[in-house]
Write a protein that holds these residues in place. Structure first.
Motif, PDB file in Angstrom:
ATOM      1  N   LEU A 175       0.854  -1.185   0.000  1.00  0.00           N
ATOM      2  CA  LEU A 175       0.000   0.000   0.000  1.00  0.00           C
ATOM      3  C   LEU A 175       0.884   1.227   0.000  1.00  0.00           C
ATOM      4  O   LEU A 175       1.604   1.477   0.961  1.00  0.00           O
ATOM      5  N   TYR A 176       0.858   1.976  -1.097  1.00  0.00           N
ATOM      6  CA  TYR A 176       1.626   3.218  -1.153  1.00  0.00           C
ATOM      7  C   TYR A 176       0.920   4.188  -2.086  1.00  0.00           C
ATOM      8  O   TYR A 176      -0.112   3.868  -2.670  1.00  0.00           O
ATOM      9  N   PHE A 177       1.475   5.388  -2.198  1.00  0.00           N
ATOM     10  CA  PHE A 177       0.696   6.506  -2.736  1.00  0.00           C
ATOM     11  C   PHE A 177      -0.051   6.239  -4.038  1.00  0.00           C
ATOM     12  O   PHE A 177      -1.201   6.648  -4.156  1.00  0.00           O
ATOM     13  N   PRO A 178       0.532   5.515  -5.017  1.00  0.00           N
ATOM     14  CA  PRO A 178      -0.256   5.378  -6.249  1.00  0.00           C
ATOM     15  C   PRO A 178      -1.559   4.599  -6.076  1.00  0.00           C
ATOM     16  O   PRO A 178      -2.482   4.777  -6.857  1.00  0.00           O
ATOM     17  N   ASN A 179      -1.640   3.718  -5.072  1.00  0.00           N
ATOM     18  CA  ASN A 179      -2.846   2.888  -5.015  1.00  0.00           C
ATOM     19  C   ASN A 179      -3.707   3.141  -3.782  1.00  0.00           C
ATOM     20  O   ASN A 179      -4.630   2.369  -3.497  1.00  0.00           O
ATOM     21  N   THR A 180      -3.414   4.221  -3.042  1.00  0.00           N
ATOM     22  CA  THR A 180      -4.199   4.459  -1.824  1.00  0.00           C
ATOM     23  C   THR A 180      -5.686   4.610  -2.156  1.00  0.00           C
ATOM     24  O   THR A 180      -6.529   4.004  -1.511  1.00  0.00           O
ATOM     25  N   ARG A 181      -5.987   5.421  -3.204  1.00  0.00           N
ATOM     26  CA  ARG A 181      -7.400   5.671  -3.511  1.00  0.00           C
ATOM     27  C   ARG A 181      -8.073   4.378  -3.949  1.00  0.00           C
ATOM     28  O   ARG A 181      -9.176   4.051  -3.513  1.00  0.00           O
ATOM     29  N   ALA A 182      -7.395   3.602  -4.807  1.00  0.00           N
ATOM     30  CA  ALA A 182      -7.971   2.342  -5.281  1.00  0.00           C
ATOM     31  C   ALA A 182      -8.333   1.460  -4.091  1.00  0.00           C
ATOM     32  O   ALA A 182      -9.418   0.881  -4.038  1.00  0.00           O
ATOM     33  N   LEU A 183      -7.433   1.394  -3.125  1.00  0.00           N
ATOM     34  CA  LEU A 183      -7.691   0.573  -1.933  1.00  0.00           C
ATOM     35  C   LEU A 183      -8.964   1.036  -1.240  1.00  0.00           C
ATOM     36  O   LEU A 183      -9.919   0.278  -1.048  1.00  0.00           O
ATOM     37  N   GLU A 184      -9.001   2.335  -0.913  1.00  0.00           N
ATOM     38  CA  GLU A 184     -10.139   2.877  -0.168  1.00  0.00           C
ATOM     39  C   GLU A 184     -11.441   2.605  -0.908  1.00  0.00           C
ATOM     40  O   GLU A 184     -12.392   2.050  -0.362  1.00  0.00           O
ATOM     41  N   GLU A 185     -11.453   2.941  -2.198  1.00  0.00           N
ATOM     42  CA  GLU A 185     -12.698   2.838  -2.952  1.00  0.00           C
ATOM     43  C   GLU A 185     -13.152   1.389  -3.059  1.00  0.00           C
ATOM     44  O   GLU A 185     -14.337   1.085  -2.903  1.00  0.00           O
ATOM     45  N   THR A 186     -12.227   0.461  -3.330  1.00  0.00           N
ATOM     46  CA  THR A 186     -12.630  -0.934  -3.500  1.00  0.00           C
ATOM     47  C   THR A 186     -13.232  -1.477  -2.210  1.00  0.00           C
ATOM     48  O   THR A 186     -14.314  -2.056  -2.217  1.00  0.00           O
ATOM     49  N   LEU A 187     -12.544  -1.255  -1.095  1.00  0.00           N
ATOM     50  CA  LEU A 187     -13.041  -1.810   0.162  1.00  0.00           C
ATOM     51  C   LEU A 187     -14.418  -1.229   0.483  1.00  0.00           C
ATOM     52  O   LEU A 187     -15.350  -1.963   0.822  1.00  0.00           O
ATOM     53  N   LEU A 188     -14.579   0.088   0.308  1.00  0.00           N
ATOM     54  CA  LEU A 188     -15.879   0.703   0.608  1.00  0.00           C
ATOM     55  C   LEU A 188     -16.943   0.165  -0.343  1.00  0.00           C
ATOM     56  O   LEU A 188     -18.093  -0.069   0.048  1.00  0.00           O
ATOM     57  N   ARG A 189     -16.550  -0.086  -1.601  1.00  0.00           N
ATOM     58  CA  ARG A 189     -17.526  -0.620  -2.558  1.00  0.00           C
ATOM     59  C   ARG A 189     -17.953  -2.032  -2.137  1.00  0.00           C
ATOM     60  O   ARG A 189     -19.137  -2.356  -2.101  1.00  0.00           O
ATOM     61  N   LEU A 190     -16.961  -2.856  -1.765  1.00  0.00           N
ATOM     62  CA  LEU A 190     -17.277  -4.226  -1.358  1.00  0.00           C
ATOM     63  C   LEU A 190     -18.242  -4.216  -0.174  1.00  0.00           C
ATOM     64  O   LEU A 190     -19.217  -4.966  -0.140  1.00  0.00           O
ATOM     65  N   VAL A 191     -17.962  -3.322   0.789  1.00  0.00           N
ATOM     66  CA  VAL A 191     -18.847  -3.240   1.962  1.00  0.00           C
ATOM     67  C   VAL A 191     -20.241  -2.775   1.525  1.00  0.00           C
ATOM     68  O   VAL A 191     -21.265  -3.311   1.949  1.00  0.00           O
ATOM     69  N   ALA A 192     -20.278  -1.781   0.631  1.00  0.00           N
ATOM     70  CA  ALA A 192     -21.566  -1.262   0.166  1.00  0.00           C
ATOM     71  C   ALA A 192     -22.359  -2.349  -0.550  1.00  0.00           C
ATOM     72  O   ALA A 192     -23.580  -2.454  -0.396  1.00  0.00           O
ATOM     73  N   GLU A 193     -21.629  -3.211  -1.307  1.00  0.00           N
ATOM     74  CA  GLU A 193     -22.313  -4.272  -2.056  1.00  0.00           C
ATOM     75  C   GLU A 193     -22.848  -5.366  -1.125  1.00  0.00           C
ATOM     76  O   GLU A 193     -23.735  -6.117  -1.494  1.00  0.00           O
ATOM     77  N   ARG A 194     -22.260  -5.472   0.088  1.00  0.00           N
ATOM     78  CA  ARG A 194     -22.696  -6.500   1.037  1.00  0.00           C
ATOM     79  C   ARG A 194     -23.147  -5.817   2.324  1.00  0.00           C
ATOM     80  O   ARG A 194     -22.415  -5.799   3.310  1.00  0.00           O
ATOM     81  N   PRO A 195     -24.380  -5.238   2.329  1.00  0.00           N
ATOM     82  CA  PRO A 195     -24.828  -4.449   3.494  1.00  0.00           C
ATOM     83  C   PRO A 195     -24.867  -5.267   4.771  1.00  0.00           C
ATOM     84  O   PRO A 195     -24.789  -4.707   5.864  1.00  0.00           O
ATOM     85  N   GLU A 196     -24.956  -6.621   4.655  1.00  0.00           N
ATOM     86  CA  GLU A 196     -25.069  -7.436   5.875  1.00  0.00           C
ATOM     87  C   GLU A 196     -23.724  -7.543   6.598  1.00  0.00           C
ATOM     88  O   GLU A 196     -23.637  -8.045   7.717  1.00  0.00           O
TER      89      GLU A 196
END
Lengths: 591, 591
Positions: A493-514
Motif C-alpha cells: 500500500l503506497y501513494f499510487p494505489n491508496t485511492r484504489a484501496l479505499e474505494e474498492t473496500l468501501l464498494r465491497l462493503v456497500a455491495e454487502r450491506p449485511e
C-alpha cells in the motif's frame, strides 16, 4: 531489522560460499592464480589463441565503427584484458571492444569533434576514462544493483535497435561509401541517396566476405568432421572466419593492387609498437558533455557482460560478484584510457567462444592480450592492404546475431507491459539514438510499474474445505459467512494505489450491506507508506461509521512494527489483530 | 481477469451505494436539487452568508497575490461556484480563489508578462482555461487516479514551502513596498534591501490588521460566549475577521485621507457591474508556456480540494467521486476563464467554515455566489479606499495555518523515506519554485519506492506450534527441519530486485549445505515481470545444479496463470507447486 534476512550482501552478489573478507575478494587473481592447476593450462592456451584470432580483426573493425583508427581497437585489447584478469570475478569473460559500446562512442564523441581528428581520438580516451571512473565508483560504493533498473525487456529492445543502427552504419563502408549516421533513418536516407556512388569492387569484396563468414561459421563444420578433422581443430577453424576473410581480402587487394586500380579503401599503415601511454585531457566542458554517455555505457556494458558472465559461471558452479565486476570492468576501461584505446566491456560472442574453446581461468585472457601485443609489435604491416569493407562485413555478421526477436515474442506473450517498454526502447533508439532510447525505456518501464501497482488485485477469500487455507472465492471452492468478509489485497500500500484501496473496500462493503466485520489480509502487503497509512486511518473511521469493524490478519512483522509505532494498532484495538486469517475467522465465529 | 475483484470503478471512486449510470451521476445537481428538503434551507443560507463575508475580502486579497486587479478575485467567485454546484459531487466544498493556486498563477504568468498589463490579465484567463480543459479531460478520461502519484508527504512539503513563499511575498505589500519574488530567498533578499523604504503608516495598519485577525479568530469567541451571545452568531462573527479589518482599514484610510497624506496604497476604483464575458486568446506560444503550470495546478488544486471534500463528506456518510470532482473543478475553471477570473479550486479553510456554518447542499455555494455578485454590482465603490496592506494581512494570516510541521514529525517517525521526499519537495519549492518542487518531490518519492523494492525483505519461515501457519523463524517460536528450507519473499518480483532475489536465495542455500529442497512462498509476490521470470528460470537451473529442488507454495492465482502460460510450471514440474506452505512441508515430510 536485525531480526530479518536482509539482502545486505545480496544485491552486491557476494555469495561465493565461504568467501570471507580477504584480499582475494578485491583482487580475485590472488584467488585463482594461487590455486592454479597445471591441467587447466591446455584449455587456457587453446582458448587464448582462438579468442586472439577472433579479436584482432574484430577489434580493428569495431574501432572503425567507433570512428577511430584500427590500432585503437588493438590497443584496447591488451592492457584492459590484463587488468580485468586481475580485478574481475569471471573466469571466462572475454573483455575488449564490442559493437554497441563502439556505436555509443561514435555517436557521443562524434557530436563533439569530427572523425579522423586528434581531438576525436583524445575524446574517446576521455570517454573511456569516465566510464572507468563511473564503474569503479559504482563498484566501490556497492550500488551495482542500480543497473537492475535497466530491465531485461529494455535491454533487449535497446540491443536489437542498436544492432540495426550498427549494421546500417556499416553498409556505407561495405559499399565503399563514407556517410555519417547515428540514427537508422538518417543513415539509410544518406545511403539511398549515394547508392549510385557505390564502389563495385569494394561491394563485391564486402559481400563476398559476408558470405564466407556465414559459411565458415554455419556450414564449414560438417564437411570438416566428415573428413575426420578433430573436433578441437574444427572449433578453432569455425571461429577463425574473421581471420580468414581478413587474410583473403588483404591478399586480393595487395595482389591486384585494387587500392590503386579500383580505389578500394584499405586500412593503410598502422604504427608498429606496443600501445602508447596516453593521458586523457580533462577538459571540463568535454567531461560534462560525455558524462551522460559514460553513465549509459557503464550501465549497458555492465549489463551485457555480467549477464554473459553469470550464464557461463553458473555452468561451472562459479559465482559473479556484481560490484567487483564493476571494479574489474572499470579497471579495464581505465587501462584503455591510459593506452590509446577506447571504452571496452565483456563481449557476448567472444566470451562464449572463450568458454567453449576451453578457458578455465583468466589466464586465457592474459594469453590473448599477449598475442594481440605481439600483433601490434610485429604484424601491423600486414594490415596495410586490409580492405575496410572486410572489417565492415565482420561487424555486420557479428551484430546480425544481436537482433533479438525471440525475446519480444516471449515477453509479448508473458506480459504486455514489458513488451511495451521493449518496443518503446526499440523505437526510441532507432528514432532518437541510444542514450535517449535507454532513458525512454527505463522511464516507460517505471511508469508501467507504477500504473500496475496503482490498480491492485483485491480478492474476497473463503475457507478451502476444512483446511486453514483461505483463497479467492471466485477461483476456488470455498466457504464464507455473510457477516464476515475477508479481503486480501495483493499489493503493497503506497501513494499510487491508496485511492484504489479505499474505494474498492468501501464498494465491497456497500455491495454487502449485511457485513459487520471486515478482515483485511496483509499477506500480500509488503509495505505501507505514509500516504497509505493516512488512508487506512480514515478507512477505519469510515467503516466504523458504516457499522463495520476492521480486523487485520497475516500482516507481516516489519509492517506490523510500523503500524504499532504509528499507534494505528492501538486505535483499531490490539484484539483486532490476528496472526492468521483462520484465527480471525474462528474468533469471529465464522470457522 | 473476470474471476477477480478488480478495482474497475474503484480508482474512479464511483462507489456511491446503488449509484447506477444515470444523468445525476454526471450532473449531480439533479440528484440533490430534486430531493432538496426544506429543513436544509436555513443551514444553507447561513453558511452561504458566512462564506460570502469571508470570501469577498479573501478573493480580492488572493487576486492581488496572483498579481491581478482585485475584481478578478471577485469575478472568480461567482460563476465558478455555480458551475461547481452543478457538476461537483461534494455538498460542502467551497470553491473560489485560493492562496497556492494564486501564487502559481503569479509565478507562471509573471514569467510571460509584467504585472498590471492587459497581457497579464489575458494570460491568467488562458491559464484558467487550460486548467479547466486539463481537469475536464482527466475526469472524462477517468484518469483521476493519476493525481495519486502526488503522495501525501510531497503535497505536505509543497504546501508548507508554498505558504512560506506566499507569506514572504505579501510582506512587501504589508510594508507598503512593491518588490517581485517567486522564490523565498529572492523575495527576502529584495525585502531586506528595501526595508528602509517601508511606509510606517502602511506597516502600522498591516500589523494592526494581523493582530486583529488573530484576535477575532482565536480569542473573541470566549468573551462573546460569556456575554451570552448565541453560538451561531459567535461562529459567524469569528469568521468575519477579514470583513472587520477590511471595514476598519477602509474607514481609517478614508477618514484620515491616508492614501493622500501618508501615501498608503489603496485598492482604488473597481469597475461596478457583473463579471464581464471574456474569451481567452489561444496564442500557441502562451499555451505551450503555460501548459506545464496548468497541469501542476490541476494536480495540486485537485488534491487539496478532494482531500477536504472527502474529509467533510465522510462526516455525513456522503461519497466523493474523484473523476466527477475533476469535471466539477474543471467546469469551475472554464467558468473563471469566461468571466474575467483566474484559476480556482476548493479552498480548505472556507470549505470547513461552510461545513461548520451548517451547509447541507451546494445551494450554500450558489447563495455565496449570489452575494458576491451583488457585491460587484453595488458595493465596489466601498473598496475605493481599502488599503492593500489589509489584504496582505488577510493572506498572511490565512497561509500561516498551512505551514504543516505536524505531518513532517509524524512522517519522520513513521518512514524516513517519506520524510525525505517531503523535505526534498519543501527545499526544492523554496529554492527553485513550485513546479520544480512538485516534480522533484514526485521523482524522489518514485525513486525511493524503487530503491525500497529493490531490496526486498526475505524471511526463512517455520511452523508455528501445531498450526498450519508458517512465520519468520527469527520473529516467532517455530519448528523447521534441516533438509527443507521455506523462504518467503515479501515483494513483487520485478526488474529492480531480480538480482537481490537471486543472490539472497543462493546465499541462503550456500549457508545451509544440508538443504535439498527450497520452498519459495509466494504469498507476498503480487506480480512477476519478464526480468524476474528470466531470473527464476536461471535460479531453477542453478539450484538444481547445486542439488536443491525448487518448490512453489501460496503463489496467487494471477501470478500462477502467467507462470503456467510461460511454461515455467511445466519446467519445474507441476507436482512441485502447492496451494499452501503446510501442504508443501507435509509432502516433503517436514510437518
Amino acid at each position: 531489522m536485525v531480526s530479518d534476512v536482509q539482502p545486505k550482501q545480496t544485491h552486491t552478489g557476494a555469495v561465493r560460499a565461504g568467501a570471507g573478507v580477504h584480499l582475494g575478494r578485491y583482487v580475485p587473481i590472488i584467488d585463482w592464480l594461487g590455486r592454479y592447476r597445471r591441467e587447466d593450462l591446455i584449455g587456457d592456451v587453446m582458448a587464448g589463441v582462438v579468442v586472439a584470432i577472433m579479436l584482432v580483426p574484430q577489434s580493428m573493425a569495431y574501432a572503425m565503427l567507433a570512428g577511430l583508427p584500427p590500432q585503437a581497437g588493438l590497443y584496447a585489447s591488451v592492457l584492459p584484458l590484463i587488468l580485468y584478469a586481475v580485478f574481475g570475478t569471471s573466469r571466462t569473460l572475454a573483455v575488449g571492444p564490442v559493437a554497441i559500446v563502439s556505436l555509443m562512442t561514435a555517436t557521443s564523441v562524434g557530436a563533439l569533434a569530427p572523425q579522423g581528428t586528434a581531438e576525436y581520438v583524445a575524446l574517446a580516451l576521455l570517454l573511456a576514462l569516465l566510464v572507468g571512473v563511473v564503474q569503479v565508483v559504482m563498484g566501490v560504493a556497492r550500488v551495482g544493483f542500480l543497473v537492475n533498473f535497466l530491465s531485461t525487456p529494455v535491454l533487449s529492445g535497446f540491443t536489437s535497435a542498436a544492432a540495426l543502427v550498427i549494421g546500417a552504419s556499416q553498409l556505407a563502408t561495405l559499399l565503399g561509401l563514407s556517410i555519417p549516421g547515428d540514427s537508422l533513418h538518417r543513415t539509410l536516407l544518406n545511403l539511398v541517396r549515394h547508392l549510385s556512388d557505390a564502389n563495385p569492387v569494394t561491394t563485391a569484396i564486402g559481400l563476398g566476405s559476408i558470405l564466407l563468414l556465414v559459411f565458415v561459421r554455419r556450414a564449414l563444420g560438417r564437411p570438416l568432421a566428415r573428413w575426420g578433422v578433430p573436433p578441437a581443430a574444427i572449433g578453432a577453424v569455425t571461429k577463425a572466419g574473421p581471420l580468414i576473410v581478413v587474410v583473403m581480402g588483404t591478399l586480393i587487394v595487395w595482389g591486384l593492387r585494387l587500392h590503386a586500380t579500383a580505389s578500394v579503401q584499405v586500412v593503410g599503415s598502422i604504427p608498429a609498437g606496443l600501445p602508447p601511454l596516453t593521458v586523457p585531457r580533462l577538459d571540463p566542458d568535454a567531461v560534462r558533455a560525455l558524462l551522460p554517455t559514460a553513465i549509459a555505457i557503464s550501465f549497458v556494458s555492465f549489463m551485457e557482460s555480467v549477464s554473459v558472465a553469470k550464464a557461463l559461471a553458473s555452468k561451472q558452479r562459479q559465482r559473479i560478484e556484481a560490484n567487483q565486476e564493476l571494479i574489474g570492468l572499470g579497471a579495464a576501461n581505465l587501462g584503455a584510457a591510459l593506452t590509446g584505446g577506447y571504452p571496452v566491456t565483456g563481449g557476448f560472442s567472444r566470451s562464449v567462444v572463450n568458454f567453449t574453446a576451453g578457458a578455465n581461468t583468466q589466464l586465457a585472457s592474459i594469453i590473448t592480450a599477449g598475442l594481440v601485443a605481439l600483433t601490434v609489435l610485429f604484424l601491423t604491416p600486414l594490415f596495410q592492404y586490409l580492405p575496410r569493407t572486410v572489417l565492415a562485413a565482420i561487424v555486420i555478421v557479428a551484430v546480425a546475431s544481436l537482433i533479438d526477436v525471440a525475446t519480444l515474442t516471449r515477453v509479448w506473450r508473458y506480459d504486455k507491459a514489458d513488451a511495451v517498454s521493449l518496443l518503446v526502447t526499440f523505437m526510441a533508439v532507432l528514432v532518437r539514438g541510444v542514450e535517449f532510447g535507454i532513458l525512454a525505456g527505463m522511464a516507460t518501464a517505471i511508469f508501467l510499474h507504477l500504473w500496475r501497482t496503482s490498480r491492485p488485485h483485491i480478492a474476497v477469500v473463503g475457507r478451502v474445505g476444512e483446511s486453514e487455507t483461505y483463497r479467492n472465492v471466485l477461483r476456488h471452492e470455498t466457504r464464507t459467512c455473510p457477516r464476515v468478509m475477508a479481503v486480501r489485497v495483493d499489493e503493497s500500500l503506497y501513494f499510487p494505489n491508496t485511492r484504489a484501496l479505499e474505494e474498492t473496500l468501501l464498494r465491497l462493503v456497500a455491495e454487502r450491506p449485511e457485513t459487520t466485520d471486515l478482515v483485511l489480509i496483509g499477506s500480500g502487503i509488503n509495505f505501507i507508506d505514509a500516504s497509505a497509512l493516512a488512508v487506512l486511518e480514515s478507512l477505519h473511521v469510515e467503516l466504523r461509521g458504516a457499522g463495520v469493524t476492521l480486523h487485520l490478519a497475516e500482516f507481516k512483522g516489519p509492517v506490523m512494527d510500523r503500524l504499532r509505532a504509528a499507534g494505528f494498532i492501538d486505535r483499531i484495538g490490539r484484539d483486532r489483530v490476528f496472526l492468521s486469517t483462520h484465527q480471525a475467522m474462528q474468533s469471529l465465529g465464522c470457522a
